[in-house]
Structures are given as C-alpha cells and as structure tokens.
Motif scaffolding. Structure first.
Motif, mmCIF file in Angstrom:
data_model
loop_
_atom_site.group_PDB
_atom_site.id
_atom_site.type_symbol
_atom_site.label_atom_id
_atom_site.label_comp_id
_atom_site.label_asym_id
_atom_site.label_seq_id
_atom_site.Cartn_x
_atom_site.Cartn_y
_atom_site.Cartn_z
ATOM 1 N N LEU A 1 3.638 -18.102 3.005
ATOM 2 C CA LEU A 1 3.987 -16.754 3.477
ATOM 3 C C LEU A 1 5.294 -16.266 2.838
ATOM 4 C CD1 LEU A 1 3.096 -16.915 7.284
ATOM 5 C CD2 LEU A 1 1.839 -15.764 5.451
ATOM 6 N N ASN A 2 6.208 -17.177 2.603
ATOM 7 C CA ASN A 2 7.433 -16.809 1.890
ATOM 8 C C ASN A 2 7.114 -16.363 0.461
ATOM 9 O OD1 ASN A 2 8.764 -17.571 4.181
ATOM 10 N ND2 ASN A 2 9.682 -19.424 3.334
ATOM 11 N N TYR A 3 6.156 -17.049 -0.141
ATOM 12 C CA TYR A 3 5.714 -16.680 -1.494
ATOM 13 C C TYR A 3 5.128 -15.268 -1.497
ATOM 14 C CZ TYR A 3 3.185 -17.087 -5.963
ATOM 15 O OH TYR A 3 2.709 -16.884 -7.225
ATOM 16 N N VAL A 4 4.319 -14.977 -0.489
ATOM 17 C CA VAL A 4 3.755 -13.628 -0.348
ATOM 18 C C VAL A 4 4.877 -12.594 -0.247
ATOM 19 C CG1 VAL A 4 2.389 -12.093 1.130
ATOM 20 C CG2 VAL A 4 1.630 -14.446 0.734
ATOM 21 N N GLY A 5 5.881 -12.907 0.587
ATOM 22 C CA GLY A 5 6.987 -11.973 0.786
ATOM 23 C C GLY A 5 7.779 -11.709 -0.482
ATOM 24 N N VAL A 6 8.013 -12.740 -1.267
ATOM 25 C CA VAL A 6 8.764 -12.574 -2.516
ATOM 26 C C VAL A 6 7.996 -11.692 -3.491
ATOM 27 C CG1 VAL A 6 9.608 -13.786 -4.572
ATOM 28 C CG2 VAL A 6 10.023 -14.740 -2.306
ATOM 29 N N ILE A 7 6.691 -11.932 -3.611
ATOM 30 C CA ILE A 7 5.863 -11.130 -4.523
ATOM 31 C C ILE A 7 5.853 -9.670 -4.082
ATOM 32 C CG2 ILE A 7 3.533 -10.780 -5.404
ATOM 33 C CD1 ILE A 7 5.013 -13.256 -6.516
ATOM 34 N N VAL A 8 5.748 -9.436 -2.790
ATOM 35 C CA VAL A 8 5.734 -8.065 -2.275
ATOM 36 C C VAL A 8 7.079 -7.387 -2.514
ATOM 37 C CG1 VAL A 8 5.619 -6.680 -0.165
ATOM 38 C CG2 VAL A 8 3.927 -8.490 -0.566
ATOM 39 N N PHE A 9 8.160 -8.123 -2.317
ATOM 40 C CA PHE A 9 9.498 -7.557 -2.527
ATOM 41 C C PHE A 9 9.661 -7.027 -3.945
ATOM 42 C CE2 PHE A 9 13.632 -8.403 -4.484
ATOM 43 C CZ PHE A 9 14.429 -7.505 -3.795
ATOM 44 N N SER A 10 9.150 -7.760 -4.938
ATOM 45 C CA SER A 10 9.341 -7.350 -6.332
ATOM 46 C C SER A 10 8.701 -6.002 -6.618
ATOM 47 C CB SER A 10 8.774 -8.406 -7.280
ATOM 48 O OG SER A 10 7.376 -8.513 -7.137
ATOM 49 N N SER A 11 7.573 -5.712 -5.952
ATOM 50 C CA SER A 11 6.912 -4.423 -6.175
ATOM 51 C C SER A 11 7.505 -3.325 -5.297
ATOM 52 C CB SER A 11 5.402 -4.544 -5.902
ATOM 53 O OG SER A 11 5.157 -4.867 -4.551
ATOM 54 N N VAL A 12 7.897 -3.669 -4.071
ATOM 55 C CA VAL A 12 8.468 -2.682 -3.153
ATOM 56 C C VAL A 12 9.756 -2.087 -3.718
ATOM 57 C CG1 VAL A 12 9.615 -2.400 -0.923
ATOM 58 C CG2 VAL A 12 7.409 -3.578 -1.042
ATOM 59 N N GLY A 13 10.670 -2.947 -4.153
ATOM 60 C CA GLY A 13 11.935 -2.466 -4.697
ATOM 61 C C GLY A 13 11.739 -1.592 -5.918
ATOM 62 N N SER A 14 10.823 -2.000 -6.793
ATOM 63 C CA SER A 14 10.543 -1.227 -8.001
ATOM 64 C C SER A 14 10.014 0.156 -7.668
ATOM 65 C CB SER A 14 9.513 -1.969 -8.869
ATOM 66 O OG SER A 14 10.014 -3.212 -9.293
ATOM 67 N N ILE B 1 0.828 -1.202 0.000
ATOM 68 C CA ILE B 1 0.000 0.000 0.000
ATOM 69 C C ILE B 1 0.866 1.256 0.000
ATOM 70 C CG2 ILE B 1 -1.738 1.318 1.274
ATOM 71 C CD1 ILE B 1 -2.775 -1.356 2.381
ATOM 72 N N PHE B 2 1.793 1.346 0.963
ATOM 73 C CA PHE B 2 2.657 2.532 1.054
ATOM 74 C C PHE B 2 3.598 2.637 -0.139
ATOM 75 C CE2 PHE B 2 6.828 4.244 2.339
ATOM 76 C CZ PHE B 2 6.462 5.563 2.556
ATOM 77 N N PHE B 3 4.209 1.511 -0.502
ATOM 78 C CA PHE B 3 5.220 1.565 -1.558
ATOM 79 C C PHE B 3 4.603 1.776 -2.946
ATOM 80 C CE2 PHE B 3 7.672 -0.363 1.864
ATOM 81 C CZ PHE B 3 8.840 0.383 1.768
ATOM 82 N N THR B 4 3.357 1.376 -3.121
ATOM 83 C CA THR B 4 2.674 1.699 -4.380
ATOM 84 C C THR B 4 2.449 3.200 -4.487
ATOM 85 O OG1 THR B 4 1.569 -0.455 -4.460
ATOM 86 C CG2 THR B 4 0.599 1.325 -5.765
ATOM 87 N N THR B 5 2.127 3.822 -3.358
ATOM 88 C CA THR B 5 1.914 5.275 -3.346
ATOM 89 C C THR B 5 3.187 6.028 -3.716
ATOM 90 O OG1 THR B 5 0.163 5.122 -1.683
ATOM 91 C CG2 THR B 5 1.277 7.247 -1.908
ATOM 92 N N ILE B 6 4.303 5.673 -3.095
ATOM 93 C CA ILE B 6 5.538 6.406 -3.399
ATOM 94 C C ILE B 6 6.133 5.993 -4.748
ATOM 95 C CG2 ILE B 6 6.064 6.665 -0.946
ATOM 96 C CD1 ILE B 6 8.371 4.642 -1.407
ATOM 97 N N GLY B 7 5.571 4.938 -5.352
ATOM 98 C CA GLY B 7 6.054 4.502 -6.661
ATOM 99 C C GLY B 7 5.701 5.440 -7.799
ATOM 100 N N VAL B 8 4.697 6.323 -7.593
ATOM 101 C CA VAL B 8 4.249 7.329 -8.572
ATOM 102 C C VAL B 8 4.353 6.823 -10.017
ATOM 103 C CG1 VAL B 8 4.631 9.338 -7.112
ATOM 104 C CG2 VAL B 8 6.528 8.497 -8.461
ATOM 105 N N GLU B 9 3.793 5.668 -10.267
ATOM 106 C CA GLU B 9 3.825 5.072 -11.610
ATOM 107 C C GLU B 9 3.176 5.983 -12.648
ATOM 108 O OE1 GLU B 9 4.624 1.206 -13.771
ATOM 109 O OE2 GLU B 9 4.947 1.660 -11.668
ATOM 110 N N TRP B 10 2.218 6.788 -12.203
ATOM 111 C CA TRP B 10 1.503 7.669 -13.127
ATOM 112 C C TRP B 10 2.416 8.715 -13.755
ATOM 113 C CZ3 TRP B 10 1.903 12.347 -10.549
ATOM 114 C CH2 TRP B 10 1.986 12.307 -9.147
#
Length: 480
Positions: free
Chosen positions: A171-184, A125-134
């Motif tokens: 839960l590890n799978y969840v974490g990996v998926i989240v990491f890919s979007s957070v870093g980006s 949620i937070f990292f999508t906001t600061i990602g400013v993809e728009w």
C-alpha cells in the motif's frame, strides 16, 4: 506560434519516457524482491481495476482535444474557450467515474481485499483531469513536462526506499506511485495558464463535442479492455502469484513499447494541423518519415528483448520470476504489431476524423482478446494471456490497415521498402550477436553488455553504410 522541431520534441518526449523507464528500472527490482510475487500481484490487480475508471473519467477528451485544439492554438481566445468547454466536460465525466467506482466496490465483493489500494489509486482520477496534459501536447511543450518529470521521479525514488521496506508495504508502494502523478498534475494545471485560460463554463457546444468524444472514448474503453483484460482475468481465474509473474513480463513489454511509441505522440498535433490546412503532400511526407523512424527502432528493440529475455528478467526482478521468460518472448511479437497499429490509428484515422473505424478495430480486438483469454488462460496460464495479447494486436493492425489504405497511397515507395529491408537484416544480425554472447559469457551482466554494445554498433553501422536517411538526419542534427 513559433514552429517547434519535431525532432527535438520527439527527443524530449523520448527522454521523458526514458525517465519513466529509468524509474521502474531503479525501483522495480527492489520492489519485486521486497513485496514478492504476491504483493506485486495485488498491486497490479488493483491498478488494472482503477485503469477502467481512469478511462471513464478521461472520456476520450485528450485525443479529441489534441486533434481539434491544434487548429486553434494560434488564437488564445478561441483555444481558451475550447479548452474550458472540454475541461468542464472532463470534470463531469470524473464525477461519474467516482460514482461508478464506489458502486463497484459495494457490489463486487471480490474487490474488498483490494479496497484500500483501489481507493488510493482512485486519487489519480481527479488529479489526472486537472492535469490537462493535452494542453501541453497541443502546444508541443515537452521541455516543461520533461523537467517536471525529473523532479517528481527523484522525490518518488527517495520516498519509495524510505516507505517500502517489507512484504506488507504494497500500500505504501501504491501511495508513492500515486504521489508522483498527483504532484505533477497540480503543477500542470497551474502552469497551463501560460497558454490558455481554463475555467468551468456552463455554455458548452454539446452537439459539436459530444459525438467525437464518445466515439474516441468507446475506442479507448475497447483498447483498455484488450490491453488490461489479461491481468484482470488472470487475477480472476488464477492467483496473485501468476499475476505477479505475468506482471513482470507485461511491465517490461510496456516499458519498451512506451519508449518506441514516444515519437507518435509528438507528431499527432502536427499531422492534425497539416490535414486541417489541406497540406496533403507534407502530411504524407511526415507520415513516411515517422513510419521509417519507428521501424528503425521497433525491429531491433523487439529482437533484442526476445534474445535477452532471461537476462533482463533476472536483472530486473530476480531468478524467482524466470517463469515469465516465455510470456515476455511472446509479447515481443505483440510489440511490432502494436507500434504499427499506433502509427496508422493515431497518425491517420484520428487526424482524418475517422475515429469510428478506430472504434470498430478496437471493439473487434477487445472481444477477440477476452474470448481467447477465457479459453487459453485456464490451459497455459500467463502464456495464454501473452498469446491473446499478441493475436489481438495483430487483429487490430489488420483492421486499421484496411481502413487506412486509401490514405497510404503514395506514402511508401521502393526507397522505403529498401530501408525496411535493412531494418530486418540488422535485426537478424542482432540475433547472431546474442547467440555468440551466450557462448562467450556465463554472467548475465557481461552477456547484456556485450550483446547491447555490439548490436547497437553493428545495427547502426549497417544503416550508415546503406545511407539510411533517418539516421543521416540524426547525425547531421537536421530537424524533421
């Protein structure tokens, strides 16, 4: 600002979507076998819950920012002021989203078994906001996003095979998926300074921004409800196994849909700019090209997916998920309605500032979908969820056409109808090729290779023979 090629942007965005497809094609067969249907069901149920809070945080800002920011992108001062205001609004909505998420976890006891997964997903949620993809959509900067995607997809694949090894590792799978979007998203924010100066501001033109943002937000809520309510209601009325079976069908459907819709995203800023400048002739010409290009891809994609549904499910997830064939085939019809709804909603209603009509269509479709889900899921389980999705997409399509009809005048002529007919004829031939493949081959991989290669060659051969303008432009490497 230098004018970018829509063809190149569509190719880059398409490639980025292919990466998003390639990632689950590598990982999902592995993950679905390791976690089993129950583990996949838990993952998807938690993901469906967090999607609502992601939508609250997003607040319709992305679509609004692209539409309005496209007109300001040549003036750094104006676009920086605009971007700072909408970014600050986005931060406020993010805080509200987290408050509602925590309250939901406290109030709804049936979410407790999924609490940890939901909280991990909540980082998005937070990292999508600061990602400013728009910002990147406004400036039509798809090369950077594509390169970034390649890097984080590779890292995520490595982490996935290292951390997800047994059925309890969801839960590890969840974490990996989240990491890919957070870093980006962190890199997105840092790189955005190249285009504009984004900061938190206290002077916001609420009167100008709030109404359209809230209308687009309400539309997004309604759309998300009718897209995700099937998995949510399946989780409530059925069990993790049924959710897992349907999740495979819906994931395959979502992958194909995201690939087909890649072009829609890249043309919205250009269409908004053309409407803003009153260049209606260019607007209609571009809209016609986009519609024809999407029809060119959508009909063979839906047809091939329908015919190869058993083989695709076996190759991706294994024979244990074959029950999902019928729901996947139903979703193939939803694919056609969904793609064309996207065209008219995002290429006409939003650029023309008719978001209130998009909201009406989304709300009606959402209520229709939820009502039917509670009727059909108890009767026919995952097939009921797929059928309601298909019918809701059809309702959405009809309503959006109704509110767009005045702007469609003069766009589609007899030449377009001829192109449309060739797409249908080509799709019928694909059906014939797939039936022949079933007779000739007993192995799934051989069937898929034969059907795909001969279908592509035959389909594009028909288009070339009939002098399809979209295909000829691609062959000639002409820019759209």
């Amino acid at each position: 600002m230098k004018k970018k090629s829509l063809g190149l942007n569509a190719a880059l965005n398409g490639f980025r979507n292919i990466l998003n497809v390639f990632f689950p094609l590598i990982t999902f067969p592995y993950v679905s076998r390791v976690l089993q249907a129950e583990g996949i069901g838990k993952y998807n149920f938690a993901n469906s819950i967090i999607s609502y809070f992601l939508l609250i945080a997003a607040l319709g800002i992305s679509n609004y920012s692209v539409r309005e920011g496209a007109k300001l992108r040549d003036d750094r001062k104006k676009i920086s002021d605009f971007a700072s205001q909408v970014f600050t609004i986005n931060l406020i909505s993010t805080i509200l989203s987290y408050i509602l998420l925590l309250l939901s976890l406290i109030i709804f006891k049936n979410l407790q078994p999924y609490k940890i997964a939901i909280l991990i997903f909540g980082l998005q949620i937070f990292f999508t906001t600061i990602g400013v993809e728009w910002v990147y959509t406004i400036f039509e900067e798809y090369a950077y996003i594509t390169i970034r995607s390649i890097i984080f997809k590779i890292i995520s694949i490595i982490l996935l095979f290292l951390l997800v090894r047994k059925s309890t590792d969801y839960l590890n799978y969840v974490g990996v998926i989240v990491f890919s979007s957070v870093g980006s998203n962190v890199l997105n924010y840092l790189h955005s300074k190249k285009f504009c100066d984004i900061k938190i501001v206290f002077k916001i033109n609420w009167k100008k921004h709030l109404k359209p943002i809230l209308v687009i937000f309400a539309t997004g809520i309604a759309t998300q409800i009718y897209l995700n309510s099937d998995i949510t209601i399946l989780g409530i009325l059925k069990n993790d196994y049924i959710v897992g079976i349907y999740s495979v069908s819906s994931k395959i459907y979502g992958i194909v849909k995201s690939l087909v819709q890649a072009m829609v995203v890249v043309v919205v800023p250009r269409l908004s700019m053309l409407l803003g400048k009153g260049e209606y002739k260019k607007f209609r010409g571009l809209l016609r090209q986009v519609t024809s290009a999407l029809a060119l891809v959508t009909f063979p994609s839906a047809t091939g997916l329908y015919m190869l549904a058993p083989q695709i499910i076996i190759l991706i997830s294994g024979k244990g998920y074959l029950r999902g064939v019928s729901s996947l085939r139903i979703l193939c019809f939803a694919l056609v309605f969904s793609v064309f709804s996207w065209i008219f909603a995002y290429c006409i209603l939003l650029p023309a500032k008719r978001e209130r009509f998009f909201l009406i269509a989304a709300v009606v479709s959402a209520f229709f979908n939820i009502g039917l889900n509670f009727i059909l899921i108890p009767l026919i389980s995952e097939n009921g969820a797929a059928l309601t999705t298909c019918l809701a997409e059809f309702v959405m399509f009809i309503i959006i056409i109704f509110y767009s009809k005045d702007m469609l005048k003069g766009v589609y002529d007899s030449k377009f109808l001829k192109e449309f007919l060739t797409y249908l004829i080509g799709s019928v031939i694909i059906v014939t090729i797939c039936l022949v493949g079933n007779i000739l081959f007993s192995y799934n991989i051989a069937k898929v290779i034969f059907d795909v290669i001969f279908s592509i060659v035959t389909y594009f051969g028909i288009l070339y023979f009939t002098k399809n303008q979209i295909l000829l432009r691609i062959i000639a490497l002409n820019r759209i």
